[in-house]
Design an enzyme around this catalytic site. Sequence first.
Site, PDB file in Angstrom:
ATOM      1  N   ASP A 201       0.828  -1.207   0.000  1.00 25.79           N
ATOM      2  CA  ASP A 201       0.000   0.000   0.000  1.00 25.79           C
ATOM      3  C   ASP A 201       0.861   1.255   0.000  1.00 25.79           C
ATOM      4  O   ASP A 201       2.071   1.204   0.193  1.00 25.79           O
ATOM      5  CB  ASP A 201      -0.952  -0.002   1.211  1.00 25.79           C
ATOM      6  CG  ASP A 201      -0.245  -0.374   2.521  1.00 25.79           C
ATOM      7  OD1 ASP A 201       0.997  -0.365   2.545  1.00 25.79           O
ATOM      8  OD2 ASP A 201      -0.941  -0.669   3.496  1.00 25.79           O
TER       9      ASP A 201
ATOM     10  N   ASN B   7      -7.246  -2.550  14.475  1.00 25.05           N
ATOM     11  CA  ASN B   7      -8.640  -2.873  14.134  1.00 25.05           C
ATOM     12  C   ASN B   7      -8.736  -4.065  13.169  1.00 25.05           C
ATOM     13  O   ASN B   7      -9.786  -4.334  12.598  1.00 25.05           O
ATOM     14  CB  ASN B   7      -9.345  -1.651  13.532  1.00 25.05           C
ATOM     15  CG  ASN B   7      -8.714  -1.195  12.219  1.00 25.05           C
ATOM     16  OD1 ASN B   7      -7.734  -1.780  11.750  1.00 25.05           O
ATOM     17  ND2 ASN B   7      -9.278  -0.166  11.619  1.00 25.05           N
TER      18      ASN B   7
ATOM     19  N   HIS C  52      -7.042  -4.418  10.304  1.00 23.07           N
ATOM     20  CA  HIS C  52      -6.848  -4.160   8.867  1.00 23.07           C
ATOM     21  C   HIS C  52      -5.562  -4.826   8.381  1.00 23.07           C
ATOM     22  O   HIS C  52      -4.611  -5.016   9.127  1.00 23.07           O
ATOM     23  CB  HIS C  52      -6.897  -2.668   8.529  1.00 23.07           C
ATOM     24  CG  HIS C  52      -5.716  -1.835   8.928  1.00 23.07           C
ATOM     25  ND1 HIS C  52      -5.831  -0.716   9.722  1.00 23.07           N
ATOM     26  CD2 HIS C  52      -4.401  -1.937   8.633  1.00 23.07           C
ATOM     27  CE1 HIS C  52      -4.641  -0.171   9.886  1.00 23.07           C
ATOM     28  NE2 HIS C  52      -3.744  -0.897   9.249  1.00 23.07           N
TER      29      HIS C  52
ATOM     30  N   GLU D 294      -9.634  -1.676   5.475  1.00 23.08           N
ATOM     31  CA  GLU D 294     -10.236  -1.334   6.756  1.00 23.08           C
ATOM     32  C   GLU D 294     -11.557  -2.085   6.954  1.00 23.08           C
ATOM     33  O   GLU D 294     -12.205  -2.461   5.968  1.00 23.08           O
ATOM     34  CB  GLU D 294     -10.528   0.178   6.789  1.00 23.08           C
ATOM     35  CG  GLU D 294      -9.305   1.066   6.619  1.00 23.08           C
ATOM     36  CD  GLU D 294      -8.513   1.223   7.917  1.00 23.08           C
ATOM     37  OE1 GLU D 294      -8.621   0.375   8.822  1.00 23.08           O
ATOM     38  OE2 GLU D 294      -7.762   2.220   8.006  1.00 23.08           O
TER      39      GLU D 294
HETATM   40  C1  GLP Z   1      -0.412   0.499   8.513  1.00 18.70           C
HETATM   41  C2  GLP Z   1      -0.150  -0.326   7.253  1.00 18.70           C
HETATM   42  C3  GLP Z   1      -0.336  -1.801   7.493  1.00 18.70           C
HETATM   43  C4  GLP Z   1       0.341  -2.201   8.787  1.00 18.70           C
HETATM   44  C5  GLP Z   1      -0.333  -1.494   9.945  1.00 18.70           C
HETATM   45  C6  GLP Z   1       0.247  -1.840  11.301  1.00 18.70           C
HETATM   46  O1  GLP Z   1      -1.642   1.117   8.562  1.00 18.70           O
HETATM   47  N1  GLP Z   1      -0.937   0.073   6.142  1.00 18.70           N
HETATM   48  O2  GLP Z   1       0.160  -2.527   6.384  1.00 18.70           O
HETATM   49  O3  GLP Z   1       0.284  -3.574   8.965  1.00 18.70           O
HETATM   50  O4  GLP Z   1      -0.251  -0.110   9.761  1.00 18.70           O
HETATM   51  O5  GLP Z   1       1.328  -1.012  11.612  1.00 18.70           O
HETATM   52  P1  GLP Z   1       2.273  -1.215  12.846  1.00 18.70           P
HETATM   53  O6  GLP Z   1       3.144  -2.367  12.517  1.00 18.70           O
HETATM   54  O7  GLP Z   1       3.055   0.076  12.925  1.00 18.70           O
HETATM   55  O8  GLP Z   1       1.425  -1.448  14.024  1.00 18.70           O
END
Ligand code: GLP
Length: 243
Positions: free
Chosen positions: A67, A136, A138, A143
């Site tokens: 993404d 959440n 995702h 989402e």
């Molecule tokens: C972001 C990314 C995800 C990632 C998530 C968790 O929103 N788009 O791909 O898995 O955050 O991030 P973190 O590892 O910082 O908790």
Amino acid sequence: MKYVISSTYDEMSIEAAKYVADAIKAKPDIVLGLPTGGTPVGMYKELVRLHKEEGLDFSKVRTFNLDEYLGLDSDHPQSYRYFMETNLFSHVNIKKENIHFLSGIAEDPNEECLRYEKAIADVGGIDLMILGIGTNGHIGFNEPANCLQANSHLVALAQSTIEANARFFEKKEDVPTRAVTMGVGSILRSKEIILLASGKSKQDAIYGTTNGVVTLDLPASLLQLHRDVTLFLDEEAAAKIKK
Ligand code: GLP
């Protein structure tokens, strides 16, 4: 689903990196799906060490990131492209032409998503998808919603995601409110999937990913429909499923 549970974040990162390194050795021109976020930083660090100290070869590896924020150019320090350069790409011998990204500044984001899906299909699909997970539930930027998009698409970020990701920006208002992301189908079509999660804040999301219920309220729960998923967790993230 398979589980690799480590006592600390560092151990989890090393386990995941070892798994990815073995996959690269088994198939040097492997197609990887790559995540950003805080969680994979330790894994990328270990992959860089394996390259520098043990000669792990990225020269044929091909990558597709999950993404990108809409509106951020690749040299914006908070763009995911920049994150990948800093944490992995600039430290290993991966070829520029083998790195694939959804552009956050494409004139027509929908066209850009179609181009990305075609590029993934053209290389024969993703061999090993590596995921993080939002609090959440995702995955990528898919989402919780009443319906999910199968393929790469433009998405509005959940307020909770904007708040969670604000830590990487100077102020919350700077967090983009939209992104382009692979869809749940793009993810589930991968031959194999691993997901990394660490810390207490991910306990509920991990529980929902593994409890047998598939719901669009927690997109990662769809991973239960895939035949080859391994979760790399630390003790805190695994606490609820261990009960
Ligand atoms: C972001 C990314 C995800 C990632 C998530 C968790 O929103 N788009 O791909 O898995 O955050 O991030 P973190 O590892 O910082 O908790």
